[in-house]
Motif scaffolding. Structure first.
Motif, PDB file in Angstrom:
ATOM      1  N   ILE A 150    -100.132  42.808   4.590  1.00 55.13           N
ATOM      2  CA  ILE A 150     -99.328  43.999   4.312  1.00 55.13           C
ATOM      3  C   ILE A 150     -99.844  45.196   5.115  1.00 55.13           C
ATOM      4  N   LEU A 151    -101.170  45.349   5.169  1.00 56.97           N
ATOM      5  CA  LEU A 151    -101.757  46.447   5.948  1.00 56.97           C
ATOM      6  C   LEU A 151    -101.404  46.331   7.425  1.00 56.97           C
ATOM      7  N   LEU A 152    -101.475  45.097   7.961  1.00 58.83           N
ATOM      8  CA  LEU A 152    -101.129  44.874   9.362  1.00 58.83           C
ATOM      9  C   LEU A 152     -99.661  45.168   9.620  1.00 58.83           C
ATOM     10  N   LEU A 153     -98.796  44.720   8.710  1.00 60.00           N
ATOM     11  CA  LEU A 153     -97.357  44.947   8.872  1.00 60.00           C
ATOM     12  C   LEU A 153     -97.026  46.437   8.866  1.00 60.00           C
ATOM     13  N   ILE A 154     -97.638  47.185   7.946  1.00 71.42           N
ATOM     14  CA  ILE A 154     -97.395  48.623   7.872  1.00 71.42           C
ATOM     15  C   ILE A 154     -97.880  49.312   9.143  1.00 71.42           C
ATOM     16  N   SER A 155     -99.085  48.925   9.591  1.00 71.30           N
ATOM     17  CA  SER A 155     -99.658  49.545  10.797  1.00 71.30           C
ATOM     18  C   SER A 155     -98.787  49.282  12.020  1.00 71.30           C
ATOM     19  N   PHE A 156     -98.369  48.032  12.183  1.00 70.04           N
ATOM     20  CA  PHE A 156     -97.563  47.682  13.349  1.00 70.04           C
ATOM     21  C   PHE A 156     -96.169  48.297  13.269  1.00 70.04           C
TER      22      PHE A 156
END
Length: 429
Positions: free
Chosen positions: A224-230
């Motif tokens: 989820i953190l990666l998806l939000i960042s990207f």
């Protein structure tokens, strides 16, 4: 209302079939995850965004109502549902082969050649300093030499992915990972935003054991953190690609901007409606298939051979280039858009819808068989056919898949000449 119900049932049906494939346990984990990700990215997300207030992006562009859009999408979803259902049914049967593929002897030395090839390709792109506009310019679309170099380079990168995703004990895996990251970083710098997903894939395949151990929070929280960042990077990269700048108000409305760009990027259905609305059903006919079937015929033999996928034989006649012209995009020399399976097939004609259905089922069976092979070199062919990380070949129009199927014997010959694989005759054994 009925359209919404049909859409929901169709989407749920696809996910149910994918889950049944996972439970069946005969296909590789990556294959099932790739189908899941492809369907979620190119089907579910744009459908949800369009029906949750973001159709205004396309309202003036494609000039059809949301209701008409949903009517088109129903055909797309159920077309894919039938492909997947047929694959699941046929997958349960065992087919005997006359010839099987095996690894040759003493093949580890060939990895040195692969690594050198990858390094040279990365250096070439770095020194040439190719940007997004240059890579997508119409004038470079028929650059045969670069296509062939990239073709083998993409297969070699696929071999690295297969080693990493299958967590092989190859001592060179760290070097493979470095070359993957270098290649992905280069693609992202050039403007290919979707390559950011590779980092999520790397996390997925390395930590899938958390799912098996039911440690869901530990698995999904970093995702989820990666998806939000990207996702937050999407509008920034889009403005960089077009040479514009984000204003202060744009940054303040970053959440809205992310959803806007997601739908703009992923909604191949909305773009593809232009083919039917402006050109009509059956407009392209058989010419796209002629170009695909003759893709590897040298232009020295037929200088004016048709471009694959094109209705008129030119690069401008391919769906990805035709749509920007129909929709009056400003820079049609570099503009290209995603296209959907059913609508492109319908643009060719109803007979080609049926052909696309058959070819897609066969394509899934072939990809699955390669990915199940014990040899990583042969697995890499199946990986290559999935068009990772875009995952735009499952499903795709019949003419597009045919040109990709023609690449299989070329790859097999490439591996055979290197002594990596051999063919074994097993009929009657």
């Amino acid at each position: 209302m009925w359209n919404d119900i049909f859409l929901f049932v169709g989407i749920a049906g696809v996910y149910k079939l994918l889950y049944s494939l996972y439970r069946y346990g005969k296909d590789s984990l990556f294959f099932i995850l790739a189908l899941f990700m492809s369907f979620t990215l190119w089907y579910v997300i744009p459908i949800l965004l369009s029906n949750c207030g973001y159709w205004y992006i396309f309202d003036a562009m494609v000039k059809i109502s949301l209701e008409d859009f949903n009517s088109y999408v129903i055909y797309e979803v159920y077309f894919y549902l039938f492909i997947l259902w047929a694959y699941c049914k046929i997958r349960k049967y065992k087919f005997k082969s006359i010839i099987v593929l095996e690894e040759g002897g003493r093949i580890k030395s060939k990895e040195g050649f692969f690594i050198a090839y990858s390094v040279l390709m990365i250096l070439y792109r770095t020194l040439k300093d190719v940007d997004y506009s240059e890579a997508n310019d119409l004038g470079n679309a028929n650059n045969g030499i670069m296509f062939l170099l990239s073709f083998f380079g993409t297969y070699i990168i696929s071999y690295y992915y297969v080693n990493i995703f299958n967590q092989s004990h190859n001592k060179r895996c760290k070097l493979f990972l470095f070359l993957i990251i270098a290649s992905v970083t280069q693609a992202v710098i050039m403007g290919a935003r979707i390559y950011l997903l590779v980092f999520i894939w790397l996390y997925f395949m390395k930590n899938w054991n958390y799912i098996l151990e039911r440690k869901y929070f530990r698995f999904f929280f970093p995702v989820i953190l990666l998806l939000i960042s990207f996702s937050l990077l999407l509008p920034i990269m889009a403005t960089k690609r077009t040479g514009s700048n984000l204003s202060k108000s744009d940054l303040e409305a970053s959440g809205e901007l992310v959803l806007f760009h997601l739908n703009l990027k992923l909604n191949s259905f909305a773009y593809s409606t232009a083919l039917i609305e402006y050109d009509g059903e059956g407009f392209a006919g058989y010419t796209p298939y002629v170009g695909s079937l003759l893709k590897y015929l040298p232009r020295a033999i037929w200088k004016s051979k048709p471009t694959p996928l094109s209705y008129d034989g030119s690069v401008e006649g391919t769906p990805t280039r035709r749509i920007p012209m129909l929709l009056d995009f400003q820079d049609t020399d570099t503009a290209n858009v995603g296209v959907s399976t059913f609508l492109v097939s319908l643009w060719q004609g109803w007979g080609y819808v049926f052909i696309a259905l058959i070819v897609n089922i066969f394509y899934l069976l072939l990809v699955s068989s390669f990915l199940r092979h014990n040899s990583f070199y042969i697995k890499a062919i199946g990986f290559y056919l999935l068009c990772f990380p875009q995952l735009i070949a499952t499903p795709s129009s019949g003419d597009n898949l045919i040109q990709r199927l023609l690449e299989v014997p070329i790859l097999l010959l490439f591996l055979y000449l290197l002594g990596i694989i051999r063919f074994k005759y097993v009929y009657g054994q």
